[in-house]
Design a protein around this motif. Sequence first.
Motif, short mmCIF file in Angstrom:
data_model
loop_
_atom_site.label_atom_id
_atom_site.label_comp_id
_atom_site.label_asym_id
_atom_site.label_seq_id
_atom_site.Cartn_x
_atom_site.Cartn_y
_atom_site.Cartn_z
N LYS A 167 107.47 130.69 26.85
CA LYS A 167 107.80 129.92 28.05
C LYS A 167 109.08 130.51 28.63
O LYS A 167 109.97 130.93 27.89
CB LYS A 167 108.00 128.43 27.74
N ALA A 168 109.14 130.54 29.95
CA ALA A 168 110.33 131.04 30.63
C ALA A 168 111.08 129.86 31.23
O ALA A 168 110.49 129.01 31.90
CB ALA A 168 109.94 132.03 31.73
N VAL A 196 108.20 127.40 32.34
CA VAL A 196 106.95 127.92 32.88
C VAL A 196 106.24 128.72 31.78
O VAL A 196 106.86 129.57 31.13
CB VAL A 196 107.21 128.84 34.10
N ASP A 197 104.94 128.46 31.56
CA ASP A 197 104.18 129.25 30.60
C ASP A 197 104.23 130.72 30.99
O ASP A 197 104.13 131.08 32.17
CB ASP A 197 102.72 128.79 30.56
N ASP A 226 101.20 131.08 36.98
CA ASP A 226 101.28 130.10 38.07
C ASP A 226 102.68 130.02 38.67
O ASP A 226 103.21 128.93 38.96
CB ASP A 226 100.85 128.70 37.58
N TYR A 227 103.29 131.18 38.86
CA TYR A 227 104.63 131.24 39.42
C TYR A 227 104.73 132.47 40.30
O TYR A 227 104.37 133.57 39.88
CB TYR A 227 105.67 131.31 38.30
N SER A 228 105.20 132.31 41.52
CA SER A 228 105.20 133.43 42.46
C SER A 228 106.55 133.71 43.10
O SER A 228 106.68 134.65 43.88
CB SER A 228 104.17 133.17 43.57
N ASP A 229 107.59 132.93 42.76
CA ASP A 229 108.90 133.15 43.37
C ASP A 229 109.51 134.46 42.88
O ASP A 229 109.21 134.94 41.78
CB ASP A 229 109.85 132.00 43.05
N ARG A 256 96.65 129.93 27.87
CA ARG A 256 96.32 128.64 28.49
C ARG A 256 95.69 127.69 27.46
O ARG A 256 95.98 126.49 27.46
CB ARG A 256 95.39 128.85 29.68
N LYS A 257 94.85 128.22 26.57
CA LYS A 257 94.25 127.38 25.54
C LYS A 257 95.32 126.83 24.59
O LYS A 257 95.29 125.65 24.22
CB LYS A 257 93.21 128.19 24.76
#
Length: 303
Positions: free
Chosen positions: A220-221, A228-229, A253-256, A295-296
């Motif tokens: 995780k970050a 965030v995973d 799922d992060y785009s910044d 994700r699992k």
Amino acid sequence: MKIIQLSYDEKNPISGLSLCLGFFDGMHRAHQKLFDLTIINAKKLNVPSGIMTFSTHILSFLKQEHFRALSTVEDKIQMAEKLGFDYFFILVVSKNLLSMPAVQFVNRYLLDAAHVVVGYDYTFGYKGEGTPELLEQLLPRKISIIPCLNFYGKKVGSTRIRSLLEAGKIPLANRLLNRPYQIQGHVVSGHGRGRQLGYPTANLSVDGYFIPKEGVYYTKALINQKLVDSMTSIGTNPTFSEDDLKVETHLLDYSDRLYGQDITILFYEYLRKIKRFSSGSELVDQLHQDEDNIRKISWSKEE
């Protein structure tokens, strides 16, 4: 929390403290026994609490080696503040400090403390001549010595945690730490291959940290106070004939934009080893599988 840096010729300016001493690399489960008792004593005696540690690892200083830490001084300060300590003392390691006789060390830094807590194997002073037994003689009725803590029949300690991280045994290392192992890094520029493959990565400069076994990890970050995973790769990039060891992470799922920021990576699971792929498309297929596995794992932990 107030941070105080002390050189060898400076006396501890704060008297009447409940104080614990150690290098505290990792701030792990055994260290936490010292922290808990120190804070309990502070409340019982109605005095401030403090941690006293060293600016760098003593053996590394003597051997002039670069020390790879489980937790940097900055990490220790952050954790100590979260625990509720009032003071954080940093003894600046120098030849003069390491030449100081044990009795002088006690007189300069500990004599005015209300209570002192150390581990059973704590040493101090010239050539480590100071021991917990000496502290019992010099500080009667105001010293507590924490015994060895075992977990699954073996001592909880920084050496054992390092061995587990080297073997990719992250869950057990985390249990000894009583938290996820983490490293903090500054995002620097890379080749941009991850973005071309649909998996943009943050390339991290992580100078000073102990790096786990090469491989791909579920992590995780922590960025902007949000977890965030992510999947993190530690190692070279044999598919593109790159031999430099890198730490890079892809946030799900992060785009910044991340370039130029500091982020913390928390390790949870070792997924697989680094390997060479015959093509970029084969690598992408594997990255899809890695993402599915992450994700699992993440979903299972939330249930």
